[in-house]
Each structure stands twice: as C-alpha cells, then as structure tokens.
Design a protein around this motif. Structure first.
Motif, PDB file in Angstrom:
ATOM      1  N   GLU A  18      12.612  -6.534 -17.878  1.00  0.00           N
ATOM      2  CA  GLU A  18      12.574  -7.334 -19.110  1.00  0.00           C
ATOM      3  C   GLU A  18      13.738  -8.319 -19.161  1.00  0.00           C
ATOM      4  N   LEU A  21      13.041 -11.144 -16.758  1.00  0.00           N
ATOM      5  CA  LEU A  21      12.023 -12.050 -17.276  1.00  0.00           C
ATOM      6  C   LEU A  21      12.581 -12.908 -18.404  1.00  0.00           C
ATOM      7  N   PRO A  68      10.915 -14.578 -11.559  1.00  0.00           N
ATOM      8  CA  PRO A  68      10.153 -13.532 -12.245  1.00  0.00           C
ATOM      9  C   PRO A  68       9.049 -14.074 -13.154  1.00  0.00           C
ATOM     10  N   THR A  72       5.292 -13.030 -12.391  1.00  0.00           N
ATOM     11  CA  THR A  72       4.544 -12.268 -13.393  1.00  0.00           C
ATOM     12  C   THR A  72       3.111 -12.756 -13.483  1.00  0.00           C
ATOM     13  N   GLN A  75       1.273 -11.433 -10.404  1.00  0.00           N
ATOM     14  CA  GLN A  75       0.998 -10.001 -10.492  1.00  0.00           C
ATOM     15  C   GLN A  75      -0.074  -9.701 -11.537  1.00  0.00           C
ATOM     16  N   ARG A  76      -0.113 -10.484 -12.591  1.00  0.00           N
ATOM     17  CA  ARG A  76      -1.161 -10.321 -13.606  1.00  0.00           C
ATOM     18  C   ARG A  76      -2.528 -10.533 -12.962  1.00  0.00           C
TER      19      ARG A  76
END
Length: 209
Positions: A18, A21, A68, A72, A75-76
């Motif tokens: 977190e 990100l 990141p 993200t 990866q989603r």
C-alpha cells in the motif's frame, strides 16, 4: 503467475504494498502535472508524507517510483484471466476479461493519472523504459498463465501468439487512448479500444474490427 490460488500476503506485506502504491500514485500525479524533469525525489517524498530515506527504500530512482501503479494494472488483468475456467480462454472470454480489467469504476483517477504519465513519457527515456518493461513482463506472465490453463501438451507457439496479441492490444489501446481525451468507460475508452484491437488481430492485419 499461476492460475492456482496463492498464499495470502501478510499484514506487513500488504502495508508495504500500500505504501509503494501510494508513492507511485503521488509520483505519477506529479509527473503528469509538471513533467519528470521538474519533479524531484524530495518532492515526491514530501507529497507522499514520508522521509527521503524511506522513499529510497522503496524506489531507487524517481522514475521507478511509478512502477507499482503500472504493475497493478497488469496484475489486475492477469488475475481476471487466471480466475476463469481452467482451460484456454476463448476470444469472447478474453474480451470479457479486458472489459473487467480496464473498467475502473472504483478508481477512475488511476486511469486518468496513467494518461498524464504516458504524456510525460514522451520526454523521459527512463520512464518509457519502465512502461515497456512492465508491458513485456505482463506478456510473459500472461504466457505463463495461459500455459497453466492449457493443460498437458500445450502448443507454445499458439500460446505466445495469444499472449503477444492480447498484451499488445491492451498496450496499444491505452497508449492511443492517452494520446487524446477519450472517456474512461464506453466508446473510445481503453477497454473499448483494446477489444477492437484484439478483434483486429484475431481477424488478421488490416481487417475491420
């Protein structure tokens, strides 16, 4: 990346992710607003509410700080594909996965930030290199997911073709969308453009999507 369930990250790992990100979003926003040349690591750290030493624990350079955020999204997409039936997805299922992965109903600001970030890449080779590396890694990861889904005796050439065409369709769509002022959803959105690209690849070069 495997299509099988993986270990749930620990609380410390989730908090670290977190923080990374949050730093990435801050850096991307500043780059989009001011360009990379006029943004320093000190500014990113201050905006993110962390010390400079902490910033460098998470990122070696200011450009790498955005990784990141871009990862993200990749990866989603991979997660949506991997969560489907344990077999190679059909073209229609790939389109559904693209629609799900590129629809940012909860956080459309991430997509808008990515648009500004892609604009900033035109003047920053280091930022462009990160974008291309993320896309190449996404293609390789998709190939691994497809290999896992294909079962015994898969055709590596076919799997590479699917991975390259699908990952390429998404990259082209996001870059094309970022070059204009298209919406984040509906006609002209990244999801819409990616599906059109994928259909064109499936039908053959030069075919109408």
């Amino acid at each position: 990346m495997s299509a099988h369930p993986t270990r749930r990250p620990s609380l410390a790992e989730r908090r670290k992710a977190e923080t990374r990100l949050d730093i990435a979003r801050t850096a991307a926003r500043l780059f989009a607003e001011h360009g990379t040349a006029d943004v320093t690591a000190e500014q990113i750290a201050a905006e993110a509410g962390i010390g400079l030493r902490t910033f460098y624990r998470y990122s070696r350079t200011k450009e790498e700080a955005v990784e990141p955020l871009l990862a993200t999204g990749a990866q989603r997409w991979l997660g949506v594909v991997a969560s489907g039936p344990h077999r190679l997805p059909t073209l229609a299922e790939l389109e559904q996965a693209i629609q799900a992965a590129l629809t940012f109903e909860g956080a459309p600001e991430d997509l808008e930030t990515t648009r500004g970030l892609i604009h900033a890449m035109s003047d920053d080779p280091a930022l462009r290199a990160i974008w291309h590396r993320i896309n190449m890694e996404s293609e390789r990861d998709l190939y691994r997911v497809l290999t896992d889904l294909a079962g015994p005796d898969p055709d590596p050439l076919r799997l590479r073709q699917i991975a390259t065409a699908t990952a390429g369709a998404i990259r082209i769509a996001v870059e094309q969308w970022a070059s204009g002022d298209g919406p984040t959803a509906g006609a002209g959105s990244p999801a819409d453009l990616a599906i059109r690209c994928l259909r064109a690849f499936a039908n053959g070069i030069g075919a109408e999507s």
